[in-house]
Design a protein around this motif. Sequence first.
Motif, short mmCIF file in Angstrom:
data_model
loop_
_atom_site.label_atom_id
_atom_site.label_comp_id
_atom_site.label_asym_id
_atom_site.label_seq_id
_atom_site.Cartn_x
_atom_site.Cartn_y
_atom_site.Cartn_z
N ASN A 270 0.83 -1.19 0.00
CA ASN A 270 0.00 0.00 0.00
C ASN A 270 0.87 1.26 0.00
O ASN A 270 0.61 2.21 -0.74
N LEU A 271 1.94 1.26 0.82
CA LEU A 271 2.85 2.40 0.87
C LEU A 271 3.52 2.59 -0.47
O LEU A 271 3.63 3.71 -0.98
N GLN A 272 3.98 1.50 -1.08
CA GLN A 272 4.67 1.61 -2.36
C GLN A 272 3.75 2.15 -3.44
O GLN A 272 4.15 2.98 -4.25
N ARG A 273 2.50 1.69 -3.44
CA ARG A 273 1.54 2.20 -4.43
C ARG A 273 1.33 3.70 -4.23
O ARG A 273 1.26 4.46 -5.19
N SER A 274 1.23 4.11 -2.98
CA SER A 274 1.03 5.53 -2.69
C SER A 274 2.22 6.35 -3.18
O SER A 274 2.05 7.41 -3.77
N VAL A 275 3.43 5.87 -2.93
CA VAL A 275 4.64 6.58 -3.36
C VAL A 275 4.71 6.63 -4.88
O VAL A 275 5.05 7.66 -5.47
N ASP A 276 4.40 5.55 -5.54
CA ASP A 276 4.43 5.51 -7.01
C ASP A 276 3.41 6.47 -7.61
O ASP A 276 3.70 7.17 -8.59
N LYS B 71 13.69 19.36 6.64
CA LYS B 71 12.36 19.01 7.17
C LYS B 71 12.40 17.62 7.81
O LYS B 71 11.80 17.39 8.86
N CYS B 72 13.13 16.72 7.17
CA CYS B 72 13.29 15.38 7.72
C CYS B 72 14.07 15.43 9.05
O CYS B 72 13.72 14.77 10.03
N LEU B 73 15.12 16.24 9.09
CA LEU B 73 15.88 16.43 10.33
C LEU B 73 14.97 16.92 11.45
O LEU B 73 15.01 16.42 12.58
N ALA B 74 14.14 17.92 11.14
CA ALA B 74 13.27 18.52 12.14
C ALA B 74 12.24 17.52 12.66
O ALA B 74 11.93 17.49 13.86
N GLU B 75 11.71 16.68 11.77
CA GLU B 75 10.67 15.74 12.17
C GLU B 75 11.22 14.52 12.89
O GLU B 75 10.65 14.08 13.89
N TYR B 76 12.32 13.98 12.42
CA TYR B 76 12.77 12.67 12.89
C TYR B 76 13.82 12.73 13.98
O TYR B 76 13.87 11.86 14.84
N CYS C 275 17.49 10.72 3.38
CA CYS C 275 16.09 10.51 3.73
C CYS C 275 15.31 11.76 3.34
O CYS C 275 15.69 12.87 3.74
N LEU C 276 14.26 11.60 2.56
CA LEU C 276 13.45 12.72 2.10
C LEU C 276 12.04 12.60 2.68
O LEU C 276 11.46 11.51 2.71
N THR C 277 11.51 13.72 3.15
CA THR C 277 10.18 13.74 3.75
C THR C 277 9.11 13.38 2.73
O THR C 277 9.13 13.84 1.60
N LEU C 278 8.18 12.53 3.15
CA LEU C 278 6.98 12.23 2.38
C LEU C 278 5.79 12.73 3.18
O LEU C 278 5.48 12.19 4.25
N SER C 279 5.14 13.79 2.71
CA SER C 279 4.03 14.38 3.45
C SER C 279 2.95 13.34 3.71
O SER C 279 2.57 12.59 2.83
N GLY C 280 2.48 13.30 4.96
CA GLY C 280 1.43 12.37 5.33
C GLY C 280 1.91 10.98 5.65
O GLY C 280 1.10 10.10 5.97
N LYS C 281 3.22 10.73 5.58
CA LYS C 281 3.77 9.41 5.88
C LYS C 281 4.59 9.47 7.16
O LYS C 281 5.23 10.48 7.46
N ASN C 282 4.61 8.37 7.92
CA ASN C 282 5.37 8.36 9.17
C ASN C 282 6.79 7.82 9.00
O ASN C 282 7.52 7.65 9.97
N ILE C 283 7.18 7.54 7.75
CA ILE C 283 8.57 7.20 7.46
C ILE C 283 9.00 7.97 6.22
O ILE C 283 8.18 8.29 5.37
N PRO C 284 10.29 8.30 6.11
CA PRO C 284 10.76 9.06 4.95
C PRO C 284 11.04 8.15 3.76
O PRO C 284 11.05 6.92 3.88
N LEU C 285 11.26 8.76 2.63
CA LEU C 285 11.71 8.05 1.44
C LEU C 285 13.23 7.91 1.52
O LEU C 285 13.95 8.90 1.65
N LYS C 286 13.73 6.70 1.47
CA LYS C 286 15.18 6.47 1.53
C LYS C 286 15.78 6.54 0.13
O LYS C 286 15.32 5.87 -0.79
#
Length: 466
Positions: free
Chosen positions: A69-75, A227-232, A429-440
């Motif tokens: 589901n996550l991969q489909r959302s990212v794609d 943004k990733c630094l600030a969140e994680y 690591c790049l922020t993905l809005s609405g996701k609780n993990i970043p894009l690696k």
Amino acid sequence: MTSGEDGVLRSVVVPVVEVTASNMHDVWPSLVHSVKYSSFIALDLELSGLGDRRHLSRKSYNSTSAQRNLQRSVDDRYTAIVDAAKTRSVLALGVSCWRVTQDEPEPQYYIQTYNILALSRENFTVEPDALQFLVEHGFDFNKQYKDGIQYTPSTEDMIIFKEKRATEPLRDLFALILTAKCPVITHNGLIDLAFLYQSFYAPLPANMSIFVADLQDMFSSGILDTKCLAEYLIREHATYLEYLFRKCAKRMEEATKGGKPKINLSFSEHKAINKYVSQISCFASAGSSGKELCENFANHGYCKAGKKCSKSHDVNEAINSHDAPKPKKRKTESNKSESKSNRNEKSTDVIDTGCHRAGVDAFMTGFIAANYAMHLKVHPKKANGEEENRSSKKSYHATRDTHMSVTLEENRDIPLPLVLDPCRRAVNCLTLSGKNIPLKVMKSAFVKPSAAHMRQQQEINRKYGK
């Protein structure tokens, strides 16, 4: 720099080299020198639009498997980003070059920042909201159309890097940034990286997995998303760009007054191009507005009502409000709401006339990274993921902590400058809005870089050397 009694930074004047088609020939030697000797480079773009923002944070629920589901959302999201990058345009490119001249006991940085006007040779879409936003923040469209540096966006059949610098200097600049072999700093950078790729490098790959493989190859010294630094790692209450800049400035002022370690800034001088330098003031309000704080703006940097909102849109007031002690119950509810929000990286109604220029925003991005690196150095347990945090017991934060621990192991061989080493866990690591993990940004063993990227690398190596 000056600050008020509350410790919040009141003003900082940033020298910014304004680069246009008329002066590019004069500025080019300084730009090459700044990029070549950078310890890290912060980038920011002003764009003519992003398309339907709902598609940029699209969620897919068609699969019973959470990972699929996550991969489909990212794609799906990547498809929307590709469409935006092919139909919209880069209007300005901000490049802030940070050079470390001293690591210990406090880092000393020399900074040179450029605001580069760009103009696509191809037709492109301009969205009314983007137009209004840029005009409200001082963007000069007349100057951009008259004196923007022309570039040709990438297409499948074009011959790239065959043009002379006089006709395609922005492609040459992007190639120089890649050959500098230093970390690149962005804020919420996935979209900016996609636009840079499409506009100044090659046609975007067909899917996200290939794009990620290309990025890892292109930026071998790593990508750092503030943004990733600030969140994680830092766990800020809000993560939009101006908020983080003010918050870091406040910490810097407090460190100065308390005799604690801080970063030291100097701005490089290139006398030959002084006539092209604008002294841009990033300033905030002198004190409280007396209005009730707009919670939506304070937390997300965005309010649908914009200037029609009767409440305060003052970033300093937001910071003071978040820093003030609150009842435990209210704090828990606030954190819960924040964890579910889709935060925007830039505010739409700010006081600072200097903000939201590509050059100044690039400087802010570098400033945040340098300050966070100092903060994490002083708090090594937080940098290593060892610091206790009550919220980490929640599944949302536990997932993020586990992911970042794995990332630290994967990032050990990336050649970061010493000053950025405390941020290593967040590299690539790049922020993905609405996701609780970043894009690696890490290529899969089953995915090869694109053929267009490989051709570009060969051409860049031939032209500029490794």
